[in-house]
Write a protein that holds these residues in place. Structure first.
Motif, PDB file in Angstrom:
ATOM      1  N   PHE A  95       2.299   5.744   2.209  1.00  0.00           N
ATOM      2  CA  PHE A  95       3.238   7.066   2.691  1.00  0.00           C
ATOM      3  C   PHE A  95       2.447   6.865   4.208  1.00  0.00           C
ATOM      4  CE2 PHE A  95       2.811   9.000  -1.556  1.00  0.00           C
ATOM      5  CZ  PHE A  95       4.103   8.855  -1.827  1.00  0.00           C
ATOM      6  N   ASP A  96       3.629   6.651   5.142  1.00  0.00           N
ATOM      7  CA  ASP A  96       3.327   6.780   6.629  1.00  0.00           C
ATOM      8  C   ASP A  96       4.165   7.955   7.254  1.00  0.00           C
ATOM      9  OD1 ASP A  96       5.740   5.683   6.563  1.00  0.00           O
ATOM     10  OD2 ASP A  96       5.148   3.498   7.398  1.00  0.00           O
ATOM     11  N   PHE A 101       7.140  13.793   5.874  1.00  0.00           N
ATOM     12  CA  PHE A 101       7.058  13.531   4.408  1.00  0.00           C
ATOM     13  C   PHE A 101       7.775  14.504   3.631  1.00  0.00           C
ATOM     14  CE2 PHE A 101       4.970  14.757   0.271  1.00  0.00           C
ATOM     15  CZ  PHE A 101       4.958  13.397  -0.337  1.00  0.00           C
ATOM     16  N   ASP A 102       8.649  13.849   2.775  1.00  0.00           N
ATOM     17  CA  ASP A 102       9.665  14.668   1.876  1.00  0.00           C
ATOM     18  C   ASP A 102       9.086  14.524   0.556  1.00  0.00           C
ATOM     19  OD1 ASP A 102      11.804  15.108   0.325  1.00  0.00           O
ATOM     20  OD2 ASP A 102      13.231  14.258   1.683  1.00  0.00           O
ATOM     21  N   LEU A 146       0.647  16.651  -0.271  1.00  0.00           N
ATOM     22  CA  LEU A 146       0.622  15.191  -0.764  1.00  0.00           C
ATOM     23  C   LEU A 146      -0.135  15.234  -2.078  1.00  0.00           C
ATOM     24  CD1 LEU A 146      -0.436  13.356   2.187  1.00  0.00           C
ATOM     25  CD2 LEU A 146       1.442  12.903   0.735  1.00  0.00           C
ATOM     26  N   ALA A 147      -1.286  15.931  -2.295  1.00  0.00           N
ATOM     27  CA  ALA A 147      -1.773  16.062  -3.663  1.00  0.00           C
ATOM     28  C   ALA A 147      -1.035  16.829  -4.591  1.00  0.00           C
ATOM     29  CB  ALA A 147      -3.363  16.776  -3.442  1.00  0.00           C
ATOM     30  N   ALA A 186      -1.186   7.979   4.137  1.00  0.00           N
ATOM     31  CA  ALA A 186      -1.843   7.963   2.799  1.00  0.00           C
ATOM     32  C   ALA A 186      -1.435   6.923   2.065  1.00  0.00           C
ATOM     33  CB  ALA A 186      -1.573   9.411   2.386  1.00  0.00           C
ATOM     34  N   VAL A 187      -2.486   6.562   0.952  1.00  0.00           N
ATOM     35  CA  VAL A 187      -1.849   5.469  -0.093  1.00  0.00           C
ATOM     36  C   VAL A 187      -2.530   6.151  -1.378  1.00  0.00           C
ATOM     37  CG1 VAL A 187      -4.326   4.369   0.551  1.00  0.00           C
ATOM     38  CG2 VAL A 187      -2.260   3.065  -0.622  1.00  0.00           C
ATOM     39  N   VAL A 188      -1.610   5.840  -2.327  1.00  0.00           N
ATOM     40  CA  VAL A 188      -1.662   6.171  -3.861  1.00  0.00           C
ATOM     41  C   VAL A 188      -2.232   4.880  -4.538  1.00  0.00           C
ATOM     42  CG1 VAL A 188      -1.207   7.047  -5.854  1.00  0.00           C
ATOM     43  CG2 VAL A 188      -0.058   8.085  -3.698  1.00  0.00           C
ATOM     44  N   VAL A 189      -3.451   4.727  -5.190  1.00  0.00           N
ATOM     45  CA  VAL A 189      -3.760   3.667  -5.974  1.00  0.00           C
ATOM     46  C   VAL A 189      -3.856   3.728  -7.543  1.00  0.00           C
ATOM     47  CG1 VAL A 189      -5.516   1.903  -6.273  1.00  0.00           C
ATOM     48  CG2 VAL A 189      -5.254   3.045  -3.960  1.00  0.00           C
TER      49      VAL A 189
END
Length: 376
Positions: A95-96, A101-102, A146-147, A186-189
């Protein structure tokens, strides 16, 4: 199965770091990798060179407020964690532009990512255990939203991660994705494995008896102006029992404000005291929040017991990917126990970085050791 590949470099020259990693990774088949590094490196050329080493496999990471290497607390270093292809699958979503952020769009993107991972890794290959790691710009102030969004989209798959740092400068934090360091990102792995995976989070404080109520604040900027209708810094010092010394990171780490939520207490850590006597927090804060000042427990005994409990669940631990709040490190140094904590982390296989905050499940929290334990 191959063990996790953990490489630490203390070369001051980024080109030497890259050459060192390339040599040690030669011939190793990876599903993906994590990189945690000092903020001192020239970021963009370094990121491109790192990505070239691993080729097309996912490589993500971030700048740190200190590193956790095979010798415990570390600094001015680069820590690489590689996931062997024979026992892991890894997929990422970035996510940039977090200011825009939606949650609806972001949640759908994570549901698609999780569905693909389940279909390809679990159903086809039998990689039955899953977890999600999360890295976010530590100055974005978007961690809470985000979390919550990501964990809701993940369902039963647990999220754990940390906010990037830059020492204790609070100027330029970044997340690395696809050969670039990004701000406001942010990045989700997503990880899948045949090995046991156990996400966890623990802090080392109990709530004290005296209450503090936030009576004036700017939630967007995470600034508290008044506590108990008095100037925030002055009242916090009084309740914490502080003397005339400076209100600095060591004081904040030793006397962490705590809030009760869902039947448990969590730290709401202070980042800095401002010239007008207000306090800037690492986490969300608002008018009406009731705080107490945390009192320390025996950290070493608590950590040993926690890792023993994890081992009874996952068996022998390969490594623990750790997200350890920078205030934990500062407090350990102030209490002259950083050497003992480092030895414990080294013995238990904890590698990762010191954060500006941690994420566990749907919460953004402070002053914890959160992480993912990976069994052999």
């Amino acid at each position: 199965m191959d063990e996790l590949i953990v490489i630490t470099s203390h070369c001051g020259d980024p080109e030497m770091v890259v050459a060192d990693l390339a040599r040690k990774l030669s011939g190793r088949a990876l599903a993906g990798g994590l990189i945690f590094c000092s903020h001192r490196f020239a970021k963009q050329p370094f990121a491109r060179s790192l990505q070239n080493i691993v080729g097309q496999v996912p490589l993500v990471g971030c700048t740190s407020a200190g590193e956790l290497s095979d010798r415990g607390y570390d600094e001015d270093s680069v820590v690489f964690i590689g996931f062997p292809a024979d026992s892991f699958r890894m997929a990422i979503h970035c996510f940039d532009d977090l200011d825009r952020f939606d949650p609806a769009v972001g949640g759908q993107a994570i549901r698609v990512l999780a569905s693909q991972m389940t279909r390809e890794s679990l159903i086809v290959e039998g990689f039955v255990n899953q977890a999600a790691l999360f890295l976010v710009d530590g100055l974005s102030h978007r961690e809470e939203l985000l979390a919550m969004t990501v964990q809701d989209a993940l369902g039963k798959t647990l999220l754990v991660g940390g906010s990037s740092g830059d020492g204790m400068r609070f100027r330029e934090t970044a997340v690395m994705v696809g050969g670039r360091f990004l701000h406001d990102a942010a990045v989700v792995v997503m990880l899948a494995s045949r090995r046991p995976l156990r996400a966890f989070s623990a802090h080392h404080y109990l709530p004290g008896g005296d209450k503090m109520v936030v009576t004036a604040a700017d939630p967007k900027e995470r600034v508290v102006y008044e506590i108990n209708a008095r100037p925030a810094a002055e009242e916090y010092r009084r309740v914490a029992g502080g003397g005339p010394g400076p209100l600095d990171s060591a004081f904040f780490a030793a006397h962490p404000p705590m809030v009760r939520a869902g039947g448990n207490h969590y730290v709401r850590a202070i980042q800095s005291v401002n010239g007008d006597g207000s306090l800037t927090f690492y986490c969300a804060i608002d008018v009406g929040v009731v705080l107490t000042v945390g009192e320390p427990v025996d950290r070493l005994s608590q950590l040993e017991a926690m890792f023993d409990e994890i081992e009874t669940e996952v068996g022998e631990i390969d490594h623990v990917i750790g997200f350890d709040c920078v205030l934990n490190r500062i407090d350990a140094e102030s209490r002259q126990m950083s050497g003992a904590v480092s030895q414990l982390y080294s013995r238990r296989g904890v590698v990762g970085f010191n954060t500006y905050g941690e994420q566990f499940r749907a919460a953004h929290i402070n002053q914890t050791l959160s992480g993912l334990a990976i069994g052999r």
